[in-house]
Design a protein around this motif. Structure first.
Motif, PDB file in Angstrom:
ATOM      1  N   LEU A 182       0.839  -1.204   0.000  1.00 49.74           N
ATOM      2  CA  LEU A 182       0.000   0.000   0.000  1.00 49.74           C
ATOM      3  C   LEU A 182       0.873   1.252   0.000  1.00 49.74           C
ATOM      4  CD1 LEU A 182      -2.705   1.527   0.302  1.00 49.74           C
ATOM      5  CD2 LEU A 182      -2.423   1.250   2.770  1.00 49.74           C
ATOM      6  N   TYR A 183       1.935   1.242   0.790  1.00 50.05           N
ATOM      7  CA  TYR A 183       2.832   2.390   0.871  1.00 50.05           C
ATOM      8  C   TYR A 183       3.438   2.707  -0.498  1.00 50.05           C
ATOM      9  CZ  TYR A 183       6.839   5.251   2.057  1.00 50.05           C
ATOM     10  OH  TYR A 183       7.760   6.263   2.095  1.00 50.05           O
ATOM     11  N   GLY A 184       3.868   1.691  -1.211  1.00 49.52           N
ATOM     12  CA  GLY A 184       4.452   1.897  -2.535  1.00 49.52           C
ATOM     13  C   GLY A 184       3.470   2.512  -3.519  1.00 49.52           C
ATOM     14  N   ARG A 185       2.222   2.061  -3.463  1.00 48.13           N
ATOM     15  CA  ARG A 185       1.208   2.634  -4.360  1.00 48.13           C
ATOM     16  C   ARG A 185       0.919   4.091  -4.012  1.00 48.13           C
ATOM     17  NH1 ARG A 185      -3.444  -1.271  -3.638  1.00 48.13           N
ATOM     18  NH2 ARG A 185      -2.236  -1.885  -1.849  1.00 48.13           N
ATOM     19  N   MET A 186       0.912   4.402  -2.717  1.00 48.65           N
ATOM     20  CA  MET A 186       0.643   5.788  -2.308  1.00 48.65           C
ATOM     21  C   MET A 186       1.826   6.706  -2.630  1.00 48.65           C
ATOM     22  SD  MET A 186      -2.404   5.844  -1.293  1.00 48.65           S
ATOM     23  CE  MET A 186      -2.970   6.963  -0.050  1.00 48.65           C
ATOM     24  N   VAL A 187       3.034   6.205  -2.557  1.00 47.69           N
ATOM     25  CA  VAL A 187       4.209   6.989  -2.946  1.00 47.69           C
ATOM     26  C   VAL A 187       4.161   7.255  -4.450  1.00 47.69           C
ATOM     27  CG1 VAL A 187       6.719   6.888  -3.223  1.00 47.69           C
ATOM     28  CG2 VAL A 187       5.685   6.287  -1.040  1.00 47.69           C
ATOM     29  N   ALA A 188       3.791   6.242  -5.233  1.00 49.32           N
ATOM     30  CA  ALA A 188       3.697   6.412  -6.681  1.00 49.32           C
ATOM     31  C   ALA A 188       2.621   7.436  -7.046  1.00 49.32           C
ATOM     32  CB  ALA A 188       3.400   5.077  -7.346  1.00 49.32           C
ATOM     33  N   ALA A 189       1.578   7.516  -6.235  1.00 47.72           N
ATOM     34  CA  ALA A 189       0.517   8.491  -6.481  1.00 47.72           C
ATOM     35  C   ALA A 189       0.890   9.882  -5.977  1.00 47.72           C
ATOM     36  CB  ALA A 189      -0.774   8.029  -5.803  1.00 47.72           C
ATOM     37  N   GLY A 190       2.007   9.990  -5.252  1.00 47.80           N
ATOM     38  CA  GLY A 190       2.456  11.292  -4.758  1.00 47.80           C
ATOM     39  C   GLY A 190       1.821  11.708  -3.443  1.00 47.80           C
ATOM     40  N   GLU A 191       1.159  10.800  -2.758  1.00 48.83           N
ATOM     41  CA  GLU A 191       0.470  11.133  -1.504  1.00 48.83           C
ATOM     42  C   GLU A 191       1.398  11.052  -0.290  1.00 48.83           C
ATOM     43  OE1 GLU A 191      -2.805  12.064  -1.086  1.00 48.83           O
ATOM     44  OE2 GLU A 191      -2.925  12.151  -3.268  1.00 48.83           O
ATOM     45  N   TRP A 192       2.223  10.034  -0.249  1.00 46.04           N
ATOM     46  CA  TRP A 192       3.091   9.802   0.904  1.00 46.04           C
ATOM     47  C   TRP A 192       4.542   9.888   0.473  1.00 46.04           C
ATOM     48  CZ3 TRP A 192       0.492   4.671   2.909  1.00 46.04           C
ATOM     49  CH2 TRP A 192      -0.797   4.957   3.349  1.00 46.04           C
ATOM     50  N   ARG A 193       5.418  10.262   1.438  1.00 44.77           N
ATOM     51  CA  ARG A 193       6.824  10.384   1.095  1.00 44.77           C
ATOM     52  C   ARG A 193       7.772   9.660   2.047  1.00 44.77           C
ATOM     53  NH1 ARG A 193       6.807  16.006  -1.434  1.00 44.77           N
ATOM     54  NH2 ARG A 193       5.462  15.494  -3.171  1.00 44.77           N
TER      55      ARG A 193
END
Length: 115
Positions: free
Chosen positions: A32-43
């Motif tokens: 989930l973290y990887g998908r959110m990083v790819a979407a630009g939401e989490w860093r």
């Protein structure tokens, strides 16, 4: 003269147990973290293994308060559920026994309408 076996020593010191995420749990969370990083939401993220709780914290930027905390509390296993997602304000967003269903509350952030 009789020979006696040595008396076994009982350990009086018990090392404190720490709660931590298992490899399969981390795999679900990091997916989930990887998908959110790819979407630009989490860093950024941080992992804490404490005596009663394991916490996976998610940050938008490195030096700020976490956006979300994914907690694992074994003491709540038979009551409200082992896992919880907690928001930035401390509000419990979702609690349950299955990690994948608890994380669905965060996956909704990935679903956006296409203009």
């Amino acid at each position: 003269m009789t020979v006696q076996p040595p008396t076994p020593m009982r350990p009086t010191f018990k090392a404190p147990e720490q709660v931590s995420f298992h490899r399969t749990e981390l795999s679900v969370i990091l997916s989930l973290y990887g998908r959110m990083v790819a979407a630009g939401e989490w860093r950024d993220y941080g992992i804490s293994s404490l005596r009663e709780v394991a916490v996976f914290s998610v940050f938008r930027r490195t030096a700020e308060n976490p956006l979300y905390r994914i907690e694992k509390r074994p003491k709540l296993r038979n009551r409200q559920g082992l896992y919880a997602v907690i928001g930035i304000d401390g509000q419990v967003l979702k609690r349950g026994h299955d990690l994948r269903t608890v994380l669905r509350v965060l996956e909704r952030k990935l679903i956006r309408s296409v203009d």
